[in-house]
Design a protein around this motif. Structure first.
Motif, mmCIF file in Angstrom:
data_model
loop_
_atom_site.group_PDB
_atom_site.id
_atom_site.type_symbol
_atom_site.label_atom_id
_atom_site.label_comp_id
_atom_site.label_asym_id
_atom_site.label_seq_id
_atom_site.Cartn_x
_atom_site.Cartn_y
_atom_site.Cartn_z
ATOM 1 N N LYS A 25 31.503 33.718 27.756
ATOM 2 C CA LYS A 25 32.083 33.869 29.090
ATOM 3 C C LYS A 25 31.884 35.334 29.480
ATOM 4 O O LYS A 25 32.591 36.216 29.001
ATOM 5 N N ILE A 26 30.885 35.573 30.326
ATOM 6 C CA ILE A 26 30.475 36.936 30.648
ATOM 7 C C ILE A 26 31.350 37.469 31.782
ATOM 8 O O ILE A 26 31.364 36.925 32.892
ATOM 9 N N ILE A 27 32.082 38.534 31.477
ATOM 10 C CA ILE A 27 33.011 39.124 32.450
ATOM 11 C C ILE A 27 32.420 40.422 32.964
ATOM 12 O O ILE A 27 32.152 41.351 32.197
ATOM 13 N N THR A 28 32.195 40.516 34.259
ATOM 14 C CA THR A 28 31.828 41.780 34.882
ATOM 15 C C THR A 28 32.919 42.170 35.874
ATOM 16 O O THR A 28 33.895 41.437 36.060
ATOM 17 N N SER A 29 32.747 43.292 36.523
ATOM 18 C CA SER A 29 33.756 43.749 37.487
ATOM 19 C C SER A 29 33.786 42.886 38.743
ATOM 20 O O SER A 29 34.730 42.983 39.539
ATOM 21 N N THR A 30 32.772 42.037 38.910
ATOM 22 C CA THR A 30 32.692 41.227 40.136
ATOM 23 C C THR A 30 32.525 39.734 39.888
ATOM 24 O O THR A 30 32.563 38.958 40.837
ATOM 25 N N SER A 31 32.333 39.312 38.634
ATOM 26 C CA SER A 31 32.031 37.907 38.407
ATOM 27 C C SER A 31 32.436 37.466 37.012
ATOM 28 O O SER A 31 32.605 38.284 36.097
ATOM 29 N N SER A 372 38.258 40.381 35.621
ATOM 30 C CA SER A 372 37.297 41.314 36.224
ATOM 31 C C SER A 372 37.929 42.675 36.501
ATOM 32 O O SER A 372 37.272 43.715 36.356
ATOM 33 N N GLU A 373 39.190 42.703 36.876
ATOM 34 C CA GLU A 373 39.870 43.987 37.086
ATOM 35 C C GLU A 373 40.023 44.742 35.769
ATOM 36 O O GLU A 373 39.902 45.971 35.725
#
Length: 468
Positions: A25-31, A372-373
């Motif tokens: 589960k790839i977590i970025t700052s936007t997705s 994301s936050e």
């Protein structure tokens, strides 16, 4: 689970990566997405499905995030007659266990030393011992005001941010702050400020000591929230007059939040950080007996539980840009060396190893911030704000600094659970949920299910390119 027998990747032909992180589960700052990350030559080379690699790590059920970036640490830093306990090896080893893959430390130049020479001198121990990548802030103290013309040169050398103190022996008067902020702003650098009213602090310390108020209980009472806020508001306005951005370090209380909010409403370019100690701990710790009350002394001090709760509200509202640690530990013996008065106790606590897990457990886990936050506060914005251009994001072409994070791992913080060298932790007994399982730096696995694999000195100097 390791699976090296994957199908052809989505590009239609076998493409062998050095390492593939699959099914995470790839977590970025936007997705937030499910998928694979392909790593080649230390870089993120592909994002997709069914990627092939020489090694494949199955990250099903795990969160996959950028490596965390801690932009405020003090490793093997001389402070008075002491030196912070973690050196560049023990500190960065602890960072690896905590999911941090890049740090920014500090340089202080001697009176007759150029900024460039001071940077080279400070880089040497980091190059010899650090296991993760590192950069530096350049400190501007009263003796450095004759060196302001060196700012463009030191920015070219890789120090794009400049530490200004409003406390301690390095504190700058308002006119000196204006001169430093003007010079940094003109060069396009980023000033970072320790904001407290040192004159008031000194008067209150003297007053309390004279009354016999010498225990750690009086440490926060000698550094009132109102005067942390006054100092923050003052330096923000001075920066505005100087035409400079400003970043406020280690915000400890809601009164400073109000000053930042007010400044932003005026259109002033102000950014800010807070730290785990102000979100998890309270000033009640100073009331413990003996050295136990001395251990958590730091500045700004821990505050009340109400202030702690209000800081979390500010985090949730997006007020803060970054979460750093101000990691500056001293061992128990140093904290206990002189308990005759609270102002004689070396200030600083360890936080670097717990930061990423604590912000997940106490922030995401309690629905105060989103996944994301969490990544944005601990990874992406720290890298962007301080110009670590290869760090902080999961994107093709970026350094493969990646954390595989077990969101279900429950653990209790104790000194035995941590790699920090202080031998104590102010967070002892706190139960957290979530912990890094793999820490990867430039494609190299440094931590694998509790096994540390990094070599001393593998870390690389990173320029902090804040201009533009």
């Amino acid at each position: 689970m390791i699976d090296n027998n994957r199908k052809d990747n989505k590009f239609g032909s076998p493409l062998m990566f050095d390492l593939v992180i699959a099914n995470g589960k790839i977590i970025t700052s936007t997705s937030v997405t499910l998928g694979d990350i392909g790593i080649k030559d230390g870089k993120i080379a592909a994002l997709g499905q069914d990627l092939e690699g020489a090694r494949v790590i199955d990250a099903a059920g795990r969160l996959v995030t950028p490596g965390a970036v801690d932009t405020h640490v003090h490793l093997e830093m001389p402070i008075g007659k002491y030196t912070s306990t973690d050196d560049f090896y023990t500190g960065t080893r602890a960072a690896v266990y905590g999911g941090t893959t890049s740090i920014i430390d500090f340089v202080e130049s001697r009176q007759a030393q150029t900024f460039s020479d001071a940077l080279e001198e400070r880089r040497a121990p980091a190059a010899a011992r650090s296991v993760i990548d590192y950069g530096f802030h350049m400190t501007i103290g009263p003796d450095d005001l004759e060196k302001l013309e060196q700012i463009p040169e030191i920015m070219e050398a890789g120090c794009g941010s400049f530490k200004l103190y409003m406390a301690y022996g390095l504190h700058l008067r308002d006119d000196q702050l204006y001169k430093a902020l003007s010079a940094v702003g003109k060069a396009g650098g980023l000033p970072v400020v320790h904001a407290e009213n040192w004159d008031i602090i000194c008067a209150l310390i003297e007053e309390n000591i004279a009354k016999g108020n010498t225990s750690p209980h009086w440490h926060p009472r000698s550094r009132p929230e109102e005067f942390e806020a006054e100092a923050a508001g003052r330096v923000i306005q001075i920066a505005g007059q100087a035409g400079s951005r400003v970043h406020i370090f280690h915000v400890s209380c809601p009164q400073v939040v109000e000053e930042i909010s007010k400044a932003r409403a005026q259109g002033l370019p102000v950014t800010a950080e807070t730290c785990p100690q102000y979100l998890l701990l309270t000033q009640d710790l100073y009331d413990r007996e003996g050295v136990e009350g001395a251990l958590p002394i730091c500045s700004p001090p821990l505050r009340s539980d109400n202030s702690r709760r209000e800081l979390w509200q500010a985090v949730g509202s997006g007020l803060f840009d970054t979460i750093s640690t101000d990691h500056c530990p001293f061992c128990r013996e140093e904290k206990a060396a002189d308990l005759s008065a609270f102002n004689k106790i070396p200030g600083g606590i360890p936080s670097m190893e717990i930061r990423f897990s604590a912000m997940y457990s106490e922030g995401v886990g309690k629905e105060l911030i989103s996944e994301s936050e969490w990544v944005d506060l601990c990874c992406t914005t720290p890298a962007r704000l301080f110009g670590l251009k290869q760090k902080g994001e999961i994107a093709i072409g970026r350094d493969a600094d990646i954390i595989i994070f077990d969101p279900e791992k429950e653990w209790t913080v104790t000194p035995d659970e941590l790699q920090e060298s202080a031998g104590w932790t102010p967070y002892e007994g706190i139960k957290l949920k979530g912990r890094p399982e793999y820490t990867i730096s430039r494609g190299e696995i440094l931590l694998e299910k509790g096994e540390f694999k990094a070599e001393k000195g593998r870390g690389l100097f990173q320029k902090t390119e804040t201009k533009g």
